[in-house]
Design a protein around this motif. Sequence first.
Motif, PDB file in Angstrom:
ATOM      1  N   CYS A   1       6.007   5.169   3.486  1.00  0.00           N
ATOM      2  CA  CYS A   1       4.570   5.176   3.178  1.00  0.00           C
ATOM      3  C   CYS A   1       4.271   6.011   1.937  1.00  0.00           C
ATOM      4  O   CYS A   1       3.428   5.640   1.131  1.00  0.00           O
ATOM      5  CB  CYS A   1       3.775   5.757   4.346  1.00  0.00           C
TER       6      CYS A   1
ATOM      7  N   ASP B   1       2.445  -6.698   2.361  1.00  0.00           N
ATOM      8  CA  ASP B   1       1.506  -5.818   3.065  1.00  0.00           C
ATOM      9  C   ASP B   1       2.177  -4.629   3.741  1.00  0.00           C
ATOM     10  O   ASP B   1       1.569  -3.998   4.607  1.00  0.00           O
ATOM     11  CB  ASP B   1       0.661  -6.599   4.089  1.00  0.00           C
TER      12      ASP B   1
ATOM     13  N   HIS C   1       0.848  -1.201   0.000  1.00  0.00           N
ATOM     14  CA  HIS C   1       0.000   0.000   0.000  1.00  0.00           C
ATOM     15  C   HIS C   1       0.876   1.241   0.000  1.00  0.00           C
ATOM     16  O   HIS C   1       1.998   1.218   0.488  1.00  0.00           O
ATOM     17  CB  HIS C   1      -0.902  -0.001   1.241  1.00  0.00           C
TER      18      HIS C   1
ATOM     19  N   SER D   1       2.530  -6.626   8.219  1.00  0.00           N
ATOM     20  CA  SER D   1       3.716  -7.086   7.494  1.00  0.00           C
ATOM     21  C   SER D   1       4.811  -7.470   8.488  1.00  0.00           C
ATOM     22  O   SER D   1       4.787  -7.072   9.647  1.00  0.00           O
ATOM     23  CB  SER D   1       4.233  -5.985   6.560  1.00  0.00           C
TER      24      SER D   1
ATOM     25  N   LEU E   1      -4.530   6.658   7.365  1.00  0.00           N
ATOM     26  CA  LEU E   1      -3.400   6.202   8.142  1.00  0.00           C
ATOM     27  C   LEU E   1      -3.759   5.204   9.207  1.00  0.00           C
ATOM     28  O   LEU E   1      -3.025   4.283   9.480  1.00  0.00           O
ATOM     29  CB  LEU E   1      -2.740   7.392   8.845  1.00  0.00           C
ATOM     30  N   ASN E   2      -4.839   5.424   9.883  1.00  0.00           N
ATOM     31  CA  ASN E   2      -5.026   4.573  11.056  1.00  0.00           C
ATOM     32  C   ASN E   2      -6.363   3.859  11.034  1.00  0.00           C
ATOM     33  O   ASN E   2      -7.294   4.241  10.345  1.00  0.00           O
ATOM     34  CB  ASN E   2      -4.854   5.364  12.342  1.00  0.00           C
TER      35      ASN E   2
ATOM     36  N   TRP F   1       7.936  -6.668   7.937  1.00  0.00           N
ATOM     37  CA  TRP F   1       9.055  -5.759   7.726  1.00  0.00           C
ATOM     38  C   TRP F   1       9.786  -5.505   9.048  1.00  0.00           C
ATOM     39  O   TRP F   1       9.119  -5.297  10.060  1.00  0.00           O
ATOM     40  CB  TRP F   1       8.531  -4.426   7.156  1.00  0.00           C
TER      41      TRP F   1
ATOM     42  N   PRO G   1       2.941  -0.874   4.090  1.00  0.00           N
ATOM     43  CA  PRO G   1       3.468  -0.537   5.417  1.00  0.00           C
ATOM     44  C   PRO G   1       2.468  -0.822   6.543  1.00  0.00           C
ATOM     45  O   PRO G   1       2.537  -0.171   7.580  1.00  0.00           O
ATOM     46  CB  PRO G   1       3.700   0.973   5.293  1.00  0.00           C
ATOM     47  N   HIS G   2       1.571  -1.748   6.313  1.00  0.00           N
ATOM     48  CA  HIS G   2       0.637  -2.087   7.387  1.00  0.00           C
ATOM     49  C   HIS G   2       1.368  -2.929   8.443  1.00  0.00           C
ATOM     50  O   HIS G   2       2.303  -3.666   8.130  1.00  0.00           O
ATOM     51  CB  HIS G   2      -0.566  -2.841   6.835  1.00  0.00           C
ATOM     52  N   SER G   3       0.891  -2.841   9.651  1.00  0.00           N
ATOM     53  CA  SER G   3       1.626  -3.507  10.727  1.00  0.00           C
ATOM     54  C   SER G   3       1.482  -5.027  10.665  1.00  0.00           C
ATOM     55  O   SER G   3       2.167  -5.740  11.377  1.00  0.00           O
ATOM     56  CB  SER G   3       1.190  -2.972  12.093  1.00  0.00           C
TER      57      SER G   3
END
Lengths: 69, 381
Positions: free
Chosen positions: B90, B338, B15, B344, B65-66, B346, B340-342
Amino acid sequence: MSARPESGRSDWTDLDLLTRKEAGERLHAEIAETRARLDELGEADPQARAALEQRLSLLRARAGDLSGG
Amino acid sequence: MPLQPWMKMLSTDDHLIEPPKLWSDRLPAKYREAGPTIVEQPRPSGGPPAEVWKYEDRLYPTIGLNAVAGKKPEEFGIDPTRYDEMIPGCYDPRARLADMDIDGVWGALCFPSFPRFAGTLFLEGEDPELAHLCVKAWNDYILDEWCATAPDRLIPLVILPLWDVQACVTEIHRTAAKGAKAIAFPENPVPLGLPSFHTDHWDPVFSAAEETGMPLTMHFGTSGQAPITAPEAPMAVMIALFGCNSMYATADLLFSPVFHKHPELKVGLSEGGIGWVPYLLERIDTTWERHRFYQNVNQDVRPSELFRRHIHGCFIDDSFGIEARHAIGVDNITWECDYPHSDSYWPKSRAVAAERLADVPDEEVHKIVELNVRRLYNFPA
């Protein structure tokens, strides 16, 4: 045109973004893990060591970017 | 380790957050005020004001964002509500590439945020001309700036002016000529007030997708209908069940005329996982065998065969799906990050994927993480 209200939409519910804080915590955890793997590796495998050192350098740079931003 | 270092991982579900001037930089002067712009709003929790999108006269509670839905007001503000609270990856394509590098991810298909994952926000526009220009502006940003930063790594996905079929067709051809590779489309248009897959309404759009070789990517949630069981149910119920939206889309499409009329059309189901596929195909085939005779469904082709020809799914973390990969079809599976969603993993997506795929032969891993995406999205190395 549809007039459904914003509150009725669901795409947003998936949007739980990594915050700077969480991203920083993840980076520092990964830095610690990479250092531990380097310590464990010692001088045994120069190629693997070089790859880990490069990763460590990238992770530190990214953590620096985030904390500086 | 089957995930070899030389394999280039391509994510089919990431995203981006739209930069503040995406629309104001592209809309004609007369529309700049009404088009999407970022404005500041006081935050209930205090501190620096939140940044929110304003479009026409409507304020949207976040900048994409949230996760506000399902949260108590006192929990708002846990997530970033200003650009300077976000990680730059992002909204900045160069920062994104750097984040992908440390994640071991080579390429990514990125969905919109503020316009929603299939651009359905613009269905709310009071001025259809402005809404149409907003769709085109998002697509131009993706093609001319975001993906142009690294055309061999960022896979261009476009959105459509869904309220106007002919305009959709024109936009598909316009963006294909500029290099677009995929089309975001609602998993079910009906909750959005649009005709279903069982009508002929979308035929020109699906034909245009076939002609340009672009798959439709259906992210869960794009119908605007969440799997909510009760007003009191915790958000966990909805999160756990979101993959059901992909199951609904699969059954809907397989029993519709869509793939029979559009033999070259491909559909990618985003973020719904894959572990459910064998069960649902078995159930759908049994239904077809027993109940097709008295219904307006195709009488000749088994739905599971249609699935294998037309639909692919993706996973972040799906051990059952990986074990069942041959029942699903190895050629029908892609991997997603996925970011920068949490959700992921990463910055260790590659390491986690390597663990999950540890018992899968190298050539199958290569298909799942890279080759299937290159084939399905016409994205050669």
